[in-house]
Design an enzyme around this catalytic site. Structure first.
Site, PDB file in Angstrom:
ATOM      1  N   GLY A 250      -5.348   6.761 -49.448  1.00  6.77           N
ATOM      2  CA  GLY A 250      -6.407   7.181 -48.675  1.00  6.77           C
ATOM      3  C   GLY A 250      -5.945   7.047 -47.050  1.00  6.77           C
TER       4      GLY A 250
ATOM      5  N   GLU B   2      -7.920  -0.958 -55.264  1.00  6.50           N
ATOM      6  CA  GLU B   2      -9.295  -1.287 -54.761  1.00  6.50           C
ATOM      7  C   GLU B   2     -10.054  -2.240 -55.490  1.00  6.50           C
ATOM      8  OE1 GLU B   2     -10.254   2.868 -54.475  1.00  6.50           O
ATOM      9  OE2 GLU B   2      -8.997   3.495 -52.874  1.00  6.50           O
TER      10      GLU B   2
ATOM     11  N   SER C 235      -1.991   9.667 -51.281  1.00 11.49           N
ATOM     12  CA  SER C 235      -2.130  10.602 -50.371  1.00 11.49           C
ATOM     13  C   SER C 235      -1.525  11.848 -51.091  1.00 11.49           C
ATOM     14  CB  SER C 235      -1.636  10.293 -49.107  1.00 11.49           C
ATOM     15  OG  SER C 235      -2.550   9.174 -48.232  1.00 11.49           O
TER      16      SER C 235
ATOM     17  N   GLU D 262       1.090   3.420 -57.066  1.00 14.80           N
ATOM     18  CA  GLU D 262       0.654   3.530 -55.959  1.00 14.80           C
ATOM     19  C   GLU D 262       0.580   2.746 -54.808  1.00 14.80           C
ATOM     20  OE1 GLU D 262      -3.314   6.124 -57.050  1.00 14.80           O
ATOM     21  OE2 GLU D 262      -3.617   4.156 -57.246  1.00 14.80           O
TER      22      GLU D 262
ATOM     23  N   HIS E   6      -6.469  -0.611 -60.340  1.00  9.84           N
ATOM     24  CA  HIS E   6      -6.504   0.014 -59.089  1.00  9.84           C
ATOM     25  C   HIS E   6      -6.407  -1.030 -58.045  1.00  9.84           C
ATOM     26  CE1 HIS E   6      -7.367   2.701 -55.751  1.00  9.84           C
ATOM     27  NE2 HIS E   6      -7.013   3.676 -56.351  1.00  9.84           N
TER      28      HIS E   6
ATOM     29  N   ASN F 196      -9.053  11.022 -59.425  1.00 10.94           N
ATOM     30  CA  ASN F 196      -9.770   9.679 -59.397  1.00 10.94           C
ATOM     31  C   ASN F 196     -10.707   9.935 -58.331  1.00 10.94           C
ATOM     32  OD1 ASN F 196     -10.754   7.206 -58.881  1.00 10.94           O
ATOM     33  ND2 ASN F 196      -9.012   6.237 -58.033  1.00 10.94           N
ATOM     34  N   TRP F 197     -12.024  10.080 -58.745  1.00  6.47           N
ATOM     35  CA  TRP F 197     -13.138  10.555 -57.810  1.00  6.47           C
ATOM     36  C   TRP F 197     -13.678   9.370 -56.972  1.00  6.47           C
ATOM     37  CZ3 TRP F 197     -16.778  14.371 -60.515  1.00  6.47           C
ATOM     38  CH2 TRP F 197     -16.033  15.391 -61.161  1.00  6.47           C
ATOM     39  N   LYS F 198     -13.243   8.219 -57.478  1.00  2.74           N
ATOM     40  CA  LYS F 198     -13.794   7.010 -56.824  1.00  2.74           C
ATOM     41  C   LYS F 198     -15.316   6.970 -56.740  1.00  2.74           C
ATOM     42  CE  LYS F 198      -9.419   6.445 -54.690  1.00  2.74           C
ATOM     43  NZ  LYS F 198      -8.436   5.839 -53.280  1.00  2.74           N
TER      44      LYS F 198
ATOM     45  N   GLY G 279      -6.538  10.885 -55.426  1.00  2.42           N
ATOM     46  CA  GLY G 279      -7.786  10.661 -55.065  1.00  2.42           C
ATOM     47  C   GLY G 279      -8.715  11.639 -54.197  1.00  2.42           C
ATOM     48  N   GLY G 280      -8.615  11.343 -52.917  1.00  6.48           N
ATOM     49  CA  GLY G 280      -9.215  12.415 -52.002  1.00  6.48           C
ATOM     50  C   GLY G 280      -9.167  13.852 -52.389  1.00  6.48           C
TER      51      GLY G 280
END
Ligand code: PGA
Length: 252
Positions: free
Chosen positions: A174, A98, A214, A168, A96, A9-11, A235-236
């Site tokens: 994150g 977010e 994470s 998640e 998600h 997930n590049w966001k 993600g990151g």
């Protein structure tokens, strides 16, 4: 045996050039490995076409990070399921935390998004997870139960079988804090028990449930080795080609 999946997930990151560079790096690395897991990358909307062109190499599938709850028409700024499908997008992250938090996406909207995705043959990667205060108050099972029920349990067996779930915990996203392997295994087993109760053991046994929050090359092996953890939503670490491919290799 359930198929393992690692999704990136590049966001809202990277400019176009950087995104293309990342895709090229991924291809170089993925060409050299035999993976057990299916790989999905989820770039921002404007890069989907570029990524989808590269996906012809069959090293990964393309997912979107969002989808409209509406079919088509006067919905400025929205991107519909049929548009995504027509661009070669196979998956879409829905629910998600977010989006739930910053864009007020509630259960009703998420249900509509799931329905749109399924109607157009886009596989939902449906995210659930509790916040830190919810876990501290020992409400995590209750919260996840509500999210899974409201978001997905209106589906019939055939539709539900097409859905991927991602657990998640919000406090792990994150933050550099992962759920412990035991916490992940416990929640995955709980989600599977809810599915067995609503559908049956066979459906529960076939549902793919990913862990996200994470996830890195350091902790993925242990997380993915837990019973009931079918891979990860990353993600990151998905923005770094080498680390992402390392994580993919750990999904065995
Ligand atoms: P993270 O994000 O790996 O950066 O914690 C995961 C996600 O939000 O899907």
């Amino acid at each position: 045996m359930r198929q393992k999946i690692v999704a990136g997930n590049w966001k809202m990151n990277l400019c176009f050039e950087e995104a293309e560079e990342l895709v090229e790096e991924l291809i170089d690395l993925l060409e050299d490995v035999e993976l057990k897991a299916d790989v999905i990358i989820c770039p921002p909307f404007p890069y989907l076409e570029m990524a989808s062109d590269y996906a012809q190499e069959e090293l990964f599938n393309i997912g979107a990070q969002n989808i409209s709850p509406f079919e088509a028409g006067a919905y400025t700024g929205e991107v519909s399921a049929s548009m995504l499908k027509s661009m070669g997008v196979t998956h879409c992250i829905i629910g998600h935390s977010e989006r739930r938090k910053y864009f007020n996406e509630d259960d009703k909207m998420l249900t509509a998004k799931v329905n749109q995705a399924l109607m157009h043959d886009v596989t939902p990667i449906f995210c659930v997870g509790e916040s830190l205060p919810e876990r501290e108050a020992e409400k995590h099972f209750e919260v996840v139960r509500r999210q899974v029920r409201h978001g997905l349990f209106h589906l019939d067996t055939g539709e539900f079988s097409k859905v991927i779930i991602a657990y998640e915990p919000v406090w792990a996203i994150g933050t550099g804090i992962t759920a412990s392997p035991a916490q992940a295994a416990e929640m995955h087993a709980y989600i599977r028990s809810l599915i067995a109760e609503r559908y049956d053991d066979q459906v529960a046994g076939q549902t793919l449930i990913l862990y996200g929050g994470s996830c890195t090359a350091k902790n993925a092996a242990e997380l993915f080795a837990q019973p009931g953890v079918d891979g990860g939503l990353v993600g990151g670490a998905s923005l770094k080609a080498e680390e992402f491919v390392e994580i993919c290799k750990l999904a065995i």
